[in-house]
Design a protein around this motif. Structure first.
Motif, PDB file in Angstrom:
ATOM      1  N   TYR A 114      46.354  58.380  23.495  1.00 34.28           N
ATOM      2  CA  TYR A 114      45.520  57.417  23.024  1.00 34.28           C
ATOM      3  C   TYR A 114      44.335  57.285  23.915  1.00 34.28           C
ATOM      4  CZ  TYR A 114      50.034  56.354  21.016  1.00 34.28           C
ATOM      5  OH  TYR A 114      51.388  56.274  20.266  1.00 34.28           O
ATOM      6  N   ARG A 115      43.115  57.304  23.106  1.00 33.96           N
ATOM      7  CA  ARG A 115      41.634  56.938  23.623  1.00 33.96           C
ATOM      8  C   ARG A 115      41.140  56.398  22.710  1.00 33.96           C
ATOM      9  NH1 ARG A 115      40.552  62.797  26.624  1.00 33.96           N
ATOM     10  NH2 ARG A 115      42.477  63.004  27.782  1.00 33.96           N
ATOM     11  N   ARG A 116      40.094  55.606  23.355  1.00 31.25           N
ATOM     12  CA  ARG A 116      38.827  54.786  22.269  1.00 31.25           C
ATOM     13  C   ARG A 116      37.982  55.763  21.867  1.00 31.25           C
ATOM     14  NH1 ARG A 116      38.357  48.595  24.127  1.00 31.25           N
ATOM     15  NH2 ARG A 116      37.517  48.556  22.148  1.00 31.25           N
ATOM     16  N   ASP A 117      38.379  56.558  20.854  1.00 28.17           N
ATOM     17  CA  ASP A 117      37.468  57.507  20.346  1.00 28.17           C
ATOM     18  C   ASP A 117      37.685  57.874  19.033  1.00 28.17           C
ATOM     19  OD1 ASP A 117      35.378  58.902  21.699  1.00 28.17           O
ATOM     20  OD2 ASP A 117      36.855  60.139  22.984  1.00 28.17           O
ATOM     21  N   ASP A 118      36.684  58.282  18.136  1.00 26.76           N
ATOM     22  CA  ASP A 118      36.808  58.445  16.809  1.00 26.76           C
ATOM     23  C   ASP A 118      35.611  58.985  15.980  1.00 26.76           C
ATOM     24  OD1 ASP A 118      38.260  58.326  14.264  1.00 26.76           O
ATOM     25  OD2 ASP A 118      37.961  56.031  14.158  1.00 26.76           O
ATOM     26  N   ASP A 119      35.725  60.140  16.056  1.00 24.60           N
ATOM     27  CA  ASP A 119      34.713  61.097  15.111  1.00 24.60           C
ATOM     28  C   ASP A 119      35.278  62.320  14.756  1.00 24.60           C
ATOM     29  OD1 ASP A 119      34.667  62.975  16.896  1.00 24.60           O
ATOM     30  OD2 ASP A 119      33.203  61.877  18.603  1.00 24.60           O
ATOM     31  N   VAL A 120      34.581  63.285  14.304  1.00 29.30           N
ATOM     32  CA  VAL A 120      35.019  64.407  13.677  1.00 29.30           C
ATOM     33  C   VAL A 120      36.013  65.323  14.337  1.00 29.30           C
ATOM     34  CG1 VAL A 120      33.198  64.893  11.883  1.00 29.30           C
ATOM     35  CG2 VAL A 120      32.997  65.838  14.087  1.00 29.30           C
ATOM     36  N   SER A 121      35.793  65.044  15.848  1.00 30.18           N
ATOM     37  CA  SER A 121      36.675  65.802  16.776  1.00 30.18           C
ATOM     38  C   SER A 121      37.475  65.107  17.765  1.00 30.18           C
ATOM     39  CB  SER A 121      35.993  66.882  17.450  1.00 30.18           C
ATOM     40  OG  SER A 121      34.845  66.264  18.295  1.00 30.18           O
ATOM     41  N   HIS A 122      37.486  63.636  17.504  1.00 28.81           N
ATOM     42  CA  HIS A 122      38.334  62.885  18.268  1.00 28.81           C
ATOM     43  C   HIS A 122      39.122  61.950  17.370  1.00 28.81           C
ATOM     44  CE1 HIS A 122      35.189  64.368  21.083  1.00 28.81           C
ATOM     45  NE2 HIS A 122      36.184  64.340  21.963  1.00 28.81           N
ATOM     46  N   ALA A 123      40.080  61.690  17.667  1.00 30.61           N
ATOM     47  CA  ALA A 123      40.925  60.655  16.943  1.00 30.61           C
ATOM     48  C   ALA A 123      41.609  59.551  18.249  1.00 30.61           C
ATOM     49  CB  ALA A 123      42.095  61.127  16.329  1.00 30.61           C
ATOM     50  N   PRO A 124      41.845  58.345  17.799  1.00 34.92           N
ATOM     51  CA  PRO A 124      42.458  57.457  18.686  1.00 34.92           C
ATOM     52  C   PRO A 124      43.738  57.648  19.114  1.00 34.92           C
ATOM     53  CG  PRO A 124      41.991  56.323  16.562  1.00 34.92           C
ATOM     54  CD  PRO A 124      41.165  57.610  16.404  1.00 34.92           C
ATOM     55  N   MET A 125      44.179  58.460  18.346  1.00 36.58           N
ATOM     56  CA  MET A 125      45.588  58.982  18.815  1.00 36.58           C
ATOM     57  C   MET A 125      45.851  60.465  18.487  1.00 36.58           C
ATOM     58  SD  MET A 125      48.830  60.312  17.819  1.00 36.58           S
ATOM     59  CE  MET A 125      48.756  60.001  16.104  1.00 36.58           C
ATOM     60  N   PHE A 126      46.469  61.050  19.465  1.00 38.12           N
ATOM     61  CA  PHE A 126      46.461  62.726  19.402  1.00 38.12           C
ATOM     62  C   PHE A 126      47.458  63.028  20.338  1.00 38.12           C
ATOM     63  CE2 PHE A 126      44.121  64.151  23.093  1.00 38.12           C
ATOM     64  CZ  PHE A 126      43.466  62.905  23.622  1.00 38.12           C
ATOM     65  N   HIS A 127      47.742  64.295  20.219  1.00 42.64           N
ATOM     66  CA  HIS A 127      48.844  64.973  20.947  1.00 42.64           C
ATOM     67  C   HIS A 127      48.462  66.068  21.989  1.00 42.64           C
ATOM     68  CE1 HIS A 127      50.489  63.726  17.061  1.00 42.64           C
ATOM     69  NE2 HIS A 127      51.570  63.767  17.442  1.00 42.64           N
ATOM     70  N   GLN A 128      49.196  65.808  23.136  1.00 47.58           N
ATOM     71  CA  GLN A 128      48.952  66.855  24.204  1.00 47.58           C
ATOM     72  C   GLN A 128      50.231  67.642  24.555  1.00 47.58           C
ATOM     73  OE1 GLN A 128      46.788  64.849  27.509  1.00 47.58           O
ATOM     74  NE2 GLN A 128      44.933  65.269  26.826  1.00 47.58           N
ATOM     75  N   VAL A 129      49.887  68.645  24.996  1.00 49.80           N
ATOM     76  CA  VAL A 129      50.884  69.376  25.775  1.00 49.80           C
ATOM     77  C   VAL A 129      50.704  69.508  27.404  1.00 49.80           C
ATOM     78  CG1 VAL A 129      52.624  71.255  25.964  1.00 49.80           C
ATOM     79  CG2 VAL A 129      51.862  70.549  23.762  1.00 49.80           C
ATOM     80  N   GLU A 130      51.502  69.139  28.156  1.00 47.88           N
ATOM     81  CA  GLU A 130      51.235  69.175  29.738  1.00 47.88           C
ATOM     82  C   GLU A 130      52.188  70.177  30.126  1.00 47.88           C
ATOM     83  OE1 GLU A 130      49.078  66.851  31.064  1.00 47.88           O
ATOM     84  OE2 GLU A 130      49.012  67.592  33.063  1.00 47.88           O
TER      85      GLU A 130
END
Ligand code: DAH
Length: 360
Positions: free
Chosen positions: A207-223
Motif C-alpha cells: 500500500y502506498r499513498r499514490d494514485d495515477d495512471v501508473s500508481h495505485a494505492p494498493m498493488f502487488h509485489q513479489v519479493e
C-alpha cells in the motif's frame, strides 16, 4: 328424453375440436352448466317411468362424471408440464453462458511464482499491517527517509483509538502500525524464523499513498531472498536473466543499472529490452509509448543484502551473503499486455478481464 350415448358422442366431438381454454369452458357450460344438457336430463326425471328412474339416474351420474373427468384432463393437459414443454421452442438460440477469466494480475503473479518455484524458491508470507520496525527499521531505512513520510505511507493508529483520535496530533506522531509499503519486511520475518540457507519469494499486497495512471494505492509485489554461503552478484544476474527470458521471451536482453536501496549494497535497478518495440525504437527514433523510445523497461529493484539487515535478524554478516529483489506485479502485467492505465485492473469490468483468456 335424449339418448345418453348421443350426448356423450356430442361431448367427445366438441372436446376433440376444442382449441383453447375458452372452448373448454364453453363445453363445460353447455354440458355441465346449470342450464346445461345434463341438468336438463335430470330435470326431466319425472318423465321417466318409476321403474326405470333408478337406472336412468345412475346412467346420468355416470355420464356427468365422465364429462367432468375428461374436461379436467383436458384442462390440466393445457397448463401441465407437457403443455409447457410444447410451448418451449427448441429452435430459439440458447442463452449464452458467461465464463469467468483469470485476472491478468493474478496470471502474472502465478507465472512469476512458477518461474522462481522452478529455481528452488519457496513461497513465504507476512502481515499486511506492519510495525515501523519490520517495514523500515530492520531494513536499514533511516529515520528521516522520505518513504516514511505521512504522504507516502498509510499509518494505522492504535486499534484502541476512536475515529476522532485518528486525526489527533498525538496519534499521528506516535503511529503504531502502518500498511506495508513493500514486501521487503517478509525478508525479516523469514530470517527471524529460519537460519540460512534461505531461498524464498514473497508475493503479496502492498500500500502506498499514490494514485495515477501508473500508481495505485494498493498493488502487488513479489519479493525474493536467497541467503547462503557464497551467494554472489553473478547468481543475481543469472537468476534474473532466467526469470526475464522465461517471462517475456528468450529474445529480451537484461540491463543492470547501479541504484540505491537502504537494504541492499550494492543496489541495482534491472531493465529488460522493450517487449513492445524490441528496443528498435531507440535506434530508429520511432515513437514507442511503452518504453518512451528509450528501448528499455525497468522491471525490478535488486541487490546484495546489506550487512545491517543481517544484524537486524541476528545473523552474522560475515558468515553468509544474500541476494534480494522486489518487483511490482501490476507493472509487469502492464508491460506484458501493453496496458496503459493501472486503474483498469481494479475497475471490475468483465470486458477488460475477458480479453486475457477464459478459464478452462
Ligand atoms: N522494496 C523495494 C520497493 O518497494 C523493491 C526492492 C528493491 C526490493 C531492492 C528488494 C531489493 O528486495 O533488493 O521499491
Amino acid at each position: 328424453m335424449t339418448d345418453l350415448d348421443s350426448i356423450q358422442g356430442d361431448f367427445e366431438r366438441a372436446l376433440a375440436g376444442a382449441a383453447d381454454e375458452r372452448a373448454l369452458e364453453e363445453i363445460r357450460i353447455r354440458f355441465l352448466g346449470r342450464n346445461g344438457l345434463i341438468a336438463a336430463e335430470f330435470s326431466r326425471m319425472s318423465e321417466v317411468p318409476p321403474e326405470g328412474r333408478r337406472a336412468r339416474g345412475a346412467d346420468l351420474n355416470k355420464l356427468k362424471g365422465f364429462i367432468e373427468s375428461k374436461l379436467k384432463e383436458a384442462q390440466s393437459g393445457r397448463s401441465g408440464p407437457a403443455a409447457r414443454s410444447a410451448a418451449f421452442d427448441v429452435t430459439l438460440p440458447a442463452r449464452s453462458v458467461s465464463r469467468g477469466a483469470a485476472h491478468p494480475v493474478l496470471t502474472t503473479l502465478n507465472d512469476i511464482c512458477d518461474i522462481f518455484g522452478r529455481a528452488g524458491f519457496e513461497i513465504a508470507g507476512g502481515p499486511e499491517a506492519e510495525t515501523d520496525w519490520y517495514n523500515f527499521g530492520a531494513l536499514n531505512v533511516p529515520a528521516d527517509h522520505p518513504a516514511r513520510d505521512m504522504h507516502d505511507t498509510f499509518y494505522i493508529a492504535d486499534c484502541g483509538l476512536r475515529i476522532a483520535d485518528l486525526n489527533s496530533r498525538s496519534a499521528i506522531r506516535n503511529p503504531q502500525y502502518l500498511l506495508r509499503t513493500h514486501t521487503s519486511p517478509v525478508q525479516i520475518h523469514v530470517m527471524e524464523k529460519r537460519r540460512p540457507p534461505v531461498r524464498v519469494i514473497a508475493p503479496g499486497r502492498v500500500y502506498r499513498r499514490d494514485d495515477d495512471v501508473s500508481h495505485a494505492p494498493m498493488f502487488h509485489q513479489v519479493e525474493g531472498l536467497w541467503v547462503d554461503r557464497g551467494v554472489t552478484m553473478r547468481d543475481l544476474r543469472g537468476l534474473l536473466e532466467y526469470f526475464a527470458k522465461t517471462l517475456f521471451g528468450s529474445s529480451v536482453h537484461l540491463r543492470l543499472r547501479p541504484s540505491f536501496f537502504p537494504f541492499t549494497e550494492p543496489s541495482l535497478e534491472v531493465d529488460v529490452s522493450c517487449v513492445i518495440c524490441g528496443g528498435e525504437s531507440r535506434q530508429r527514433a520511432s515513437a514507442c509509448r511503452t518504453c518512451k523510445s528509450t528501448g528499455w523497461l525497468e522491471i525490478l529493484g535488486a541487490g546484495m543484502v546489506h550487512p545491517n539487515v543481517f544484524k537486524s535478524v541476528k545473523i552474522d554478516p560475515s558468515s553468509v551473503t544474500g541476494l534480494a529483489f522486489g518487483m511490482g506485479v501490476e507493472r509487469i502485467a502492464m508491460l506484458r499486455y501493453a496496458i496503459s492505465d493501472i486503474r483498469l485492473f481494479y475497475e471490475n469490468d468483465v470486458r477488460f478481464v475477458a480479453q486475457f483468456g477464459a478459464l478452462g
